[in-house]
Motif scaffolding. Structure first.
Motif, PDB file in Angstrom:
ATOM      1  N   ALA A  95       8.683-121.726 -68.056  1.00  0.00           N
ATOM      2  CA  ALA A  95       9.318-120.416 -67.827  1.00  0.00           C
ATOM      3  C   ALA A  95       9.936-119.898 -69.120  1.00  0.00           C
ATOM      4  N   ALA A  96      10.597-120.799 -69.853  1.00  0.00           N
ATOM      5  CA  ALA A  96      11.221-120.373 -71.113  1.00  0.00           C
ATOM      6  C   ALA A  96      10.155-119.926 -72.111  1.00  0.00           C
ATOM      7  N   ARG A  97       9.031-120.619 -72.123  1.00  0.00           N
ATOM      8  CA  ARG A  97       7.960-120.294 -73.075  1.00  0.00           C
ATOM      9  C   ARG A  97       7.253-118.985 -72.722  1.00  0.00           C
ATOM     10  N   THR A  98       7.104-118.715 -71.442  1.00  0.00           N
ATOM     11  CA  THR A  98       6.257-117.598 -71.017  1.00  0.00           C
ATOM     12  C   THR A  98       7.025-116.320 -70.695  1.00  0.00           C
ATOM     13  N   GLY A  99       8.354-116.376 -70.807  1.00  0.00           N
ATOM     14  CA  GLY A  99       9.127-115.175 -70.467  1.00  0.00           C
ATOM     15  C   GLY A  99       9.353-115.021 -68.980  1.00  0.00           C
ATOM     16  N   GLY A 100       9.298-116.138 -68.256  1.00  0.00           N
ATOM     17  CA  GLY A 100       9.556-116.104 -66.824  1.00  0.00           C
ATOM     18  C   GLY A 100      10.950-116.631 -66.500  1.00  0.00           C
ATOM     19  N   PHE A 154      13.059-119.609 -63.910  1.00  0.00           N
ATOM     20  CA  PHE A 154      12.850-120.802 -63.092  1.00  0.00           C
ATOM     21  C   PHE A 154      14.050-120.990 -62.179  1.00  0.00           C
ATOM     22  N   ALA A 155      13.803-120.985 -60.883  1.00  0.00           N
ATOM     23  CA  ALA A 155      14.864-121.201 -59.898  1.00  0.00           C
ATOM     24  C   ALA A 155      14.232-121.706 -58.611  1.00  0.00           C
ATOM     25  N   ASN A 156      14.965-122.557 -57.884  1.00  0.00           N
ATOM     26  CA  ASN A 156      14.480-123.092 -56.605  1.00  0.00           C
ATOM     27  C   ASN A 156      13.083-123.710 -56.726  1.00  0.00           C
ATOM     28  N   ASN A 157      12.873-124.457 -57.798  1.00  0.00           N
ATOM     29  CA  ASN A 157      11.590-125.130 -58.040  1.00  0.00           C
ATOM     30  C   ASN A 157      10.412-124.174 -58.217  1.00  0.00           C
ATOM     31  N   ARG A 158      10.705-122.944 -58.602  1.00  0.00           N
ATOM     32  CA  ARG A 158       9.632-121.967 -58.797  1.00  0.00           C
ATOM     33  C   ARG A 158       9.737-121.319 -60.167  1.00  0.00           C
ATOM     34  N   LEU A 159       8.579-121.150 -60.778  1.00  0.00           N
ATOM     35  CA  LEU A 159       8.501-120.306 -61.975  1.00  0.00           C
ATOM     36  C   LEU A 159       8.047-118.924 -61.486  1.00  0.00           C
ATOM     37  N   THR A 160       8.786-117.886 -61.850  1.00  0.00           N
ATOM     38  CA  THR A 160       8.426-116.532 -61.439  1.00  0.00           C
ATOM     39  C   THR A 160       8.199-115.664 -62.667  1.00  0.00           C
ATOM     40  N   LEU A 161       7.073-114.978 -62.661  1.00  0.00           N
ATOM     41  CA  LEU A 161       6.723-114.054 -63.743  1.00  0.00           C
ATOM     42  C   LEU A 161       6.611-112.654 -63.181  1.00  0.00           C
ATOM     43  N   LYS A 180       5.537-106.777 -60.619  1.00  0.00           N
ATOM     44  CA  LYS A 180       5.779-107.460 -59.343  1.00  0.00           C
ATOM     45  C   LYS A 180       5.995-108.954 -59.581  1.00  0.00           C
ATOM     46  N   ASP A 181       6.771-109.572 -58.692  1.00  0.00           N
ATOM     47  CA  ASP A 181       7.009-111.011 -58.830  1.00  0.00           C
ATOM     48  C   ASP A 181       5.768-111.816 -58.451  1.00  0.00           C
ATOM     49  N   PHE A 182       5.467-112.788 -59.288  1.00  0.00           N
ATOM     50  CA  PHE A 182       4.353-113.715 -59.025  1.00  0.00           C
ATOM     51  C   PHE A 182       4.906-115.110 -59.322  1.00  0.00           C
ATOM     52  N   SER A 183       4.919-115.984 -58.297  1.00  0.00           N
ATOM     53  CA  SER A 183       5.570-117.293 -58.448  1.00  0.00           C
ATOM     54  C   SER A 183       4.595-118.434 -58.229  1.00  0.00           C
ATOM     55  N   VAL A 184       4.892-119.533 -58.922  1.00  0.00           N
ATOM     56  CA  VAL A 184       4.199-120.789 -58.657  1.00  0.00           C
ATOM     57  C   VAL A 184       5.280-121.859 -58.560  1.00  0.00           C
ATOM     58  N   ASP A 185       5.142-122.732 -57.543  1.00  0.00           N
ATOM     59  CA  ASP A 185       6.176-123.768 -57.398  1.00  0.00           C
ATOM     60  C   ASP A 185       5.711-125.080 -58.013  1.00  0.00           C
ATOM     61  N   THR A 186       6.568-126.080 -57.947  1.00  0.00           N
ATOM     62  CA  THR A 186       6.279-127.342 -58.644  1.00  0.00           C
ATOM     63  C   THR A 186       5.115-128.103 -58.012  1.00  0.00           C
ATOM     64  N   ALA A 187       4.676-127.670 -56.816  1.00  0.00           N
ATOM     65  CA  ALA A 187       3.481-128.270 -56.215  1.00  0.00           C
ATOM     66  C   ALA A 187       2.236-127.428 -56.520  1.00  0.00           C
ATOM     67  N   GLY A 188       2.424-126.349 -57.278  1.00  0.00           N
ATOM     68  CA  GLY A 188       1.277-125.506 -57.637  1.00  0.00           C
ATOM     69  C   GLY A 188       0.998-124.398 -56.640  1.00  0.00           C
ATOM     70  N   PRO A 198       4.268-111.095 -69.053  1.00  0.00           N
ATOM     71  CA  PRO A 198       5.415-110.710 -69.890  1.00  0.00           C
ATOM     72  C   PRO A 198       5.116-110.609 -71.377  1.00  0.00           C
ATOM     73  N   LYS A 199       4.246-111.484 -71.911  1.00  0.00           N
ATOM     74  CA  LYS A 199       3.973-111.443 -73.351  1.00  0.00           C
ATOM     75  C   LYS A 199       2.532-111.010 -73.649  1.00  0.00           C
ATOM     76  N   VAL A 200       1.928-110.283 -72.699  1.00  0.00           N
ATOM     77  CA  VAL A 200       0.565-109.790 -72.910  1.00  0.00           C
ATOM     78  C   VAL A 200       0.494-108.317 -72.483  1.00  0.00           C
ATOM     79  N   PRO A 201       1.016-107.418 -73.311  1.00  0.00           N
ATOM     80  CA  PRO A 201       0.936-106.001 -72.956  1.00  0.00           C
ATOM     81  C   PRO A 201      -0.479-105.447 -73.167  1.00  0.00           C
ATOM     82  N   ILE A 202      -0.789-104.425 -72.370  1.00  0.00           N
ATOM     83  CA  ILE A 202      -2.046-103.681 -72.517  1.00  0.00           C
ATOM     84  C   ILE A 202      -1.679-102.225 -72.757  1.00  0.00           C
ATOM     85  N   MET A 203      -2.267-101.617 -73.789  1.00  0.00           N
ATOM     86  CA  MET A 203      -2.059-100.186 -74.005  1.00  0.00           C
ATOM     87  C   MET A 203      -3.351 -99.436 -73.677  1.00  0.00           C
TER      88      MET A 203
END
Ligand code: SF4
Length: 279
Positions: A90-95, A97-104, A109-117, A212-217
């Motif tokens: 999460a720190a690397r990707t600009g997301g 991390f809370a409640n065992n989920r990485l959210t980007l 819009k929120d897109f999450s993946v948890d520690t089980a994938g 977060p770190k891949v903008p499109i113009m």
């Protein structure tokens, strides 16, 4: 010898007659190769391809779809993500991390993946979204943006692997923009984008954040003085390291395909948020 399934539009093109005879209904063999790559046409639609070759390749179609990676591939990436330290990711990707989920934030819009994938999102989870998101979490380097806009061809291997990006992404987007004057305002509102300074003297420049770190113009030039409109898509020069060129391509073409379908379905306007990510 077993014929290998072609992996790129160029490899498909190399199988063709290259006569541009138009019997398949496309203007050129290259256009036909592009349509086959996107699963819009079958190789067997070219009457000049040896029937046994078309049949052999068609038999493999169920095992590999180049633009629409199947559920198995998504599952494989999910399993890989489950092995990661998601807080560090999460720190690397600009997301976050809370409640065992990485959210980007994906297009706002929120897109999450948890520690089980497991995946969850405020948008439709389609492979053209899920695969780049998971690759971003797995392999994105998390570099600060270079703030230099480049084309897909300038990203690593972009020119060789995706010579048809203009036809597959920019031209469909241009046609949507030509027929739909509010497109850019709606993109900003629906996808949390923003207007940008008019890049390369474009009439409209809009920046979206599919990751977060891949903008499109997206830059659009209105028709002028007898010249047709034009539209080009740019990426930050770090896009092939903060993501990878294949996933950048998938995002660009997926976005264009989604907008084309939505605009066709809704005529004069884009719909509510529920359809974002579909298509
Ligand atoms: S029918 Fe075959 S040879 Fe003719 S234009 Fe189409 S792909 Fe090319």
């Amino acid at each position: 010898m077993v014929q290998q399934k072609p992996k790129t539009p160029v490899e498909i093109y190399q199988l063709l007659d290259k006569s541009n005879c138009r019997q398949c209904g496309e203007k050129t063999c290259l256009a036909f190769a592009s349509a086959v790559f996107l699963n819009q046409r079958q190789l067997a639609d070219c009457p000049h391809l040896a029937p046994e070759l078309a049949a052999a390749l068609a038999d493999q179609d169920n095992s590999r779809k180049p633009f629409e990676p199947g559920a198995e591939y998504v599952k494989h990436l999910q399993a890989e993500v489950a092995k990661l330290d998601l807080a560090a990711a999460a720190a690397r990707t600009g997301g976050t991390f809370a409640n065992n989920r990485l959210t980007l934030k994906v297009l706002g819009k929120d897109f999450s993946v948890d520690t089980a994938g497991n995946l969850s999102a405020d948008i439709h989870i389609n492979p053209w979204v899920a695969v780049p998101v998971l690759n971003y979490i797995l392999h994105g380097e998390g570099l600060p943006l270079a703030k230099v806009w480049v084309t897909l061809r300038e990203l690593k291997d972009g020119r060789e692997r995706y010579p048809l990006f203009q036809r597959q992404c920019e031209e469909p987007l241009q046609r949507v923009a030509d027929s739909y004057p509010d497109l850019f305002d709606d993109l900003v509102n629906l996808f949390s984008g923003h207007r940008a300074a008019q890049h390369l003297n474009s009439d409209i420049s809009v920046v979206l954040l599919p990751l977060p770190k891949v903008p499109i113009m997206i830059c659009y030039w209105l028709p002028d003085d007898g010249l047709d409109s034009s539209l080009h898509v740019f990426f930050d020069a770090t896009a092939d390291r903060n993501l990878d060129t294949d996933s950048v391509y998938t995002l660009g073409v997926g976005l264009a395909t989604m907008l084309k379908k939505i605009a066709r379905r809704h005529g004069a306007g884009l719909p509510g948020r529920a359809e974002v990510g579909s298509g």
